[in-house]
Scaffold this motif. Structure first.
Motif, PDB file in Angstrom:
ATOM      1  N   GLN A  48       0.916  -1.150  -0.040  1.00 26.09           N
ATOM      2  CA  GLN A  48       0.050   0.036  -0.037  1.00 26.09           C
ATOM      3  C   GLN A  48       0.850   1.201   0.066  1.00 26.09           C
ATOM      4  O   GLN A  48       1.207   1.433   0.974  1.00 26.09           O
ATOM      5  N   ASP A  49       0.780   1.898  -1.073  1.00 25.76           N
ATOM      6  CA  ASP A  49       1.858   3.076  -1.260  1.00 25.76           C
ATOM      7  C   ASP A  49       3.283   2.786  -1.061  1.00 25.76           C
ATOM      8  O   ASP A  49       4.001   3.381  -0.201  1.00 25.76           O
ATOM      9  N   GLY A  50       3.496   1.546  -1.442  1.00 27.11           N
ATOM     10  CA  GLY A  50       4.972   0.897  -1.439  1.00 27.11           C
ATOM     11  C   GLY A  50       5.036   0.253  -0.251  1.00 27.11           C
ATOM     12  O   GLY A  50       6.354  -0.344  -0.225  1.00 27.11           O
ATOM     13  N   SER A  51       4.330   0.196   0.765  1.00 27.36           N
ATOM     14  CA  SER A  51       4.772  -0.388   2.154  1.00 27.36           C
ATOM     15  C   SER A  51       3.789  -1.699   2.187  1.00 27.36           C
ATOM     16  O   SER A  51       2.461  -1.372   2.407  1.00 27.36           O
ATOM     17  N   PRO A  52       4.099  -2.827   2.539  1.00 26.89           N
ATOM     18  CA  PRO A  52       3.352  -3.908   3.189  1.00 26.89           C
ATOM     19  C   PRO A  52       3.318  -3.739   4.430  1.00 26.89           C
ATOM     20  O   PRO A  52       3.981  -3.186   5.235  1.00 26.89           O
TER      21      PRO A  52
END
Length: 629
Positions: A421-425
């Motif tokens: 999500q926006d580059g972050s799990p």
């Protein structure tokens, strides 16, 4: 199933945060609904205390779909027992963790935990889990407007594939539903996977990645018959479920999506005239339908008018002794078709019924279910509030929105495979202690940085949480973004909001724009406007994957929410595989000054993993009674 990642951490924090929230919430929530009539008090839950209900979570080999599988179950059955309450009920539910080597929490899916976030059942976000051979007493009060269909399930690892059960809230004593019906039935859908939970969860996190496989069958109320079953396999656990009806009766059919992966299309042979009356625990204006599309986490109620006696006799004369419920998994590469039996218990003056065959599948599909709807959505423009049951707040118009948060959902492949999500799990193993605990113990230095989040699209880069201030009106937009060019995976994602229902504004193809959303809203306002839900689909697109490039936005789903419930709340895809693979977000509503600490005496009870509020065979827990005396 997750390992005991919290076993060795300090016992110094949980009650502090649990009940520091309790007093803070009572001050804030007064006027929104209602608050306890007396201050919280400590009680020892010894033999003189009797909870309203007891749930025991165990694990072992159980018969599923004509085979044996090591699974987590609640009270020894699949599904677990039905829990039934009324609006206004004040409830204690004791949950025992009888699994020797796994943590457990229970989430009350869809119930608003506005004044009891300590009972939300989300490990690593809002509470420590229940250690092995311990128990925890959950307390909540059912609020006005809660009448509807819910369910409960474990919220650690992959256990919810089998550890679930229905939870029904009826109207307050003396009040009636806004629709008439004579009786009701509850249908719970679930997936079947041959491998056990720990093996599946391990594979989803491995490098190289190992997929769980698609569901091999769809269970209805814990029953299914495998396509590989032999003629001599004739047991209850290897049979089609039977839903019994009486003639000339109006039924409320409650449908609950407890699947791990499948979006279930379902229809009833010979009973195509259905009326949809409830979505995710909220009544809606009636909608005539012929089938339902139920993704994991979603719940619906429909009215079904059973057949008249003379119609049944005519069907019997033509050799039709029973009818089929047809279920199909959709939005996946492999479509799985499953069946259950719709049978009448009395036909004619002699009640001449015969037991239905529950071991033989129909020779051909009795029903032709419609094609998948993709981002156009199922009933998107037909679901509207029921005027007779208004919501407790009004729909936030565009001029009230203080901030839009775009959350891009992307699959990443690099040997392992995960969702960001926006580059972050986000994984339940990530925080070393639950966020609420950290916030209380370490005060302002662990709160998300609101200003940094604003500069980073809404996500605080330090805590990996999405902060919001009380009083804000958020427009949250989930966008389905193509990941690696070599995979170009497009999937449906049923996003679920903890804490309270959100206004489901709409969905569409391509990249989100405010103009698209306002045009969609203009159509919906003509018939009553959007509804509130807690689980809605971020649909995949109908584009062939080869047409998509890495970074393309193919679809979106928009919510609006008035930020009024201080706490730490998860919002996540409800596909269990995707949750294990990182598709979770954590939202922190309110800052340090919105949260008022309890006395040390109260706070000391929940001091960490296995703290004094957690009982076991040799220890009676000390518990703060918030709603109860």
């Amino acid at each position: 199933m997750a390992t005991l990642f919290l076993r060795n951490y300090s016992r110094n924090f949980v009650t502090l945060i649990y009940y520091f929230f309790v007093l803070g919430f009572s001050a804030f929530c007064a006027g929104l609904r209602h608050e306890p009539s007396s201050p919280p008090r400590i009680h020892i839950h010894n033999s003189s205390f009797q909870p309203d209900l007891i749930l025991r979570v165990t694990a072992g080999r159980v018969p599923i779909d004509c085979a044996w599988r090591y699974s987590v179950v609640i009270n020894g059955t699949i599904p677990g027992p039905e829990l039934r309450f009324r609006e206004g009920d004040q409830v204690w539910i004791r949950v025992y963790n009888d699994i020797p080597d796994e943590n457990v929490t229970v989430h009350w899916h869809g119930l608003t935990q506005r004044t009891s976030p300590f009972s939300d059942g989300t490990p690593a976000a809002s509470q420590w889990p229940i250690p092995p051979y311990h128990y925890f007493d959950y307390e909540f009060e059912l609020q006005p407007g809660d009448a509807g269909t819910y369910y409960y399930h474990t919220h650690v690892g992959f256990g919810a594939v089998t550890a679930y059960g229905p939870l029904i809230v009826d109207e307050r004593q003396g009040e009636s539903p806004p629709f008439h019906y004579d009786d009701e039935r509850t249908l719970m859908f679930a997936d079947v996977f041959a491998d056990n939970d720990s093996y599946i969860a391990e594979g989803l996190g491995k490098n190289p990645f190992r997929w769980s496989g698609e569901t091999t069958n769809i269970q209805l109320n814990g029953r299914s018959r495998s396509a590989n079953a032999t003629a001599n396999q004739q047991s209850v656990s290897c049979s089609y479920a039977v839903v019994s009806l009486e003639p000339n009766t109006t039924y409320r059919i409650r449908l609950i999506g407890a699947t791990a992966l499948s979006q279930v299309f379902v229809a009833f042979e010979g009973h195509a005239n259905l009326t949809l009356i409830e979505v995710d625990g909220r009544y809606v204006s009636p909608v005539p339908i012929s089938h339902l599309e139920v993704h994991t986490g979603q719940r619906y109620s429909v009215l079904l008018q059973s057949k008249l006696n003379y119609t049944l006799r005519r069907d019997r004369e033509r050799g039709k002794t029973h009818y089929w419920i047809q279920m199909e998994s959709r939005s996946r590469a492999l479509i799985t078709t499953a069946y259950a039996v719709l049978a009448y218990t009395a036909v004619g003056p002699l009640n001449n019924t015969s037991s239905p065959d529950i071991f033989t599948k129909p020779p051909t599909k009795p029903l032709l279910l419609p094609n998948e709807t993709f981002a156009d959505g199922w009933l998107e423009d037909q679901l509207h509030p029921l005027p007779a049951r208004p919501y407790e707040d009004t729909f936030p118009e565009l001029g009230e929105v203080t901030r839009r948060v775009l959350v891009n959902i992307t699959q990443i492949t690099n040997g392992s495979l995960y969702w960001t999500q926006d580059g972050s799990p986000w994984y339940e193993r990530m925080p070393m202690e639950p966020y609420l605990v950290s916030m209380y113990q370490h005060s302002s230095n662990v709160y998300p940085d609101y200003e940094a989040a604003l500069l980073n699209g809404g996500l605080d880069p330090k805590t990996k949480t999405f902060p919001a201030k009380i009083g804000e009106v958020l427009e949250i937009v989930w966008q389905n973004v193509v990941g690696n060019a070599e995979t170009r995976v497009l999937e449906n994602h049923p996003f679920h909001a903890h804490g309270e229902h959100v206004w489901d504004v709409g969905s569409g193809y391509g990249e989100f724009s405010s103009q698209k959303l306002e045009a969609l809203l203009a159509k919906r306002r003509k018939n009553g406007g959007p509804i509130k839900r807690d689980t809605t689909n971020l649909y995949r697109n109908s584009y062939p994957p080869q047409r998509c490039r890495s970074g393309d936005v193919v679809s979106w789903r928009a919510w609006r929410i008035r930020v009024r419930s201080p706490g730490v709340w998860m919002m996540h895809c409800h596909v269990l595989q995707h949750m294990v693979m990182g598709m979770n977000t954590v939202w922190v509503f309110g800052g340090e000054h919105d949260l008022k600490p309890l006395s040390r005496e109260h706070a000391a009870l929940y001091l960490g993993y296995g703290g004094r509020a957690y009982g076991n065979d040799s220890f009676d827990p000390s518990v703060v009674h918030y709603w109860h005396e």
